[in-house]
Design a protein around this motif. Structure first.
Motif: not given
Length: 140
Positions: A5-27
């Motif tokens: 569950y920890l791996y899944l939670a961190l995985g989804w957090l990473s996906v979320g940050l990656g999606i935000v990074g698709a719209f913010l050039p600095i991330l």
């Protein structure tokens, strides 16, 4: 809490940050998706297969995992982000130690990123290139 569950939670957090990074050039997007793929591989084979075969993120993940390729566009974005962040720090941050730490991180990371190939190997069979969502010789 179970480890998966920890791996899944961190995985989804990473996906979320990656999606935000698709719209913010600095991330950056790709490193977060690579991290998500690794985390999902530990926590859920189904989610790992989903991100590994995702039409948008999958090719970059596969190219990295199988050939160590960082495409030219990703390199340009990473170097641009380093320059923008360090320049902004020089302008807006009074404490020069912040800039020194940024440089101590950015220089070796930049050397590593720039040392990786930008294209898939030329000897790669045509069928394998097509199934990975790329074109022969395409190294954006």
């Amino acid at each position: 809490m179970q480890v998966s569950y920890l791996y899944l939670a961190l995985g989804w957090l990473s996906v979320g940050l990656g999606i935000v990074g698709a719209f913010l050039p600095i991330l950056p997007t790709t490193p977060f998706m690579l991290l998500a793929a690794w985390l999902f591989s530990k926590g859920s084979p189904r989610l790992h297969a989903w991100i590994y075969n995702h039409p948008h993120f999958g090719p970059s993940i596969r190219h990295w995992n199988e050939h160590g390729v960082i495409h030219r566009r990703a390199k340009i974005m990473a170097m641009s982000a380093f320059v923008v962040v360090i320049a902004a720090s020089l302008i807006f941050v009074e404490n020069r130690w912040v800039v020194m730490i940024q440089l101590l991180v950015a220089i070796p990371v930049s050397c590593f990123i720039l040392s990786r190939p930008s294209h898939l190997p030329a000897s790669m069979p045509m069928a394998q290139v097509q199934t990975q969502g790329g074109e022969p010789g395409a190294g954006s």
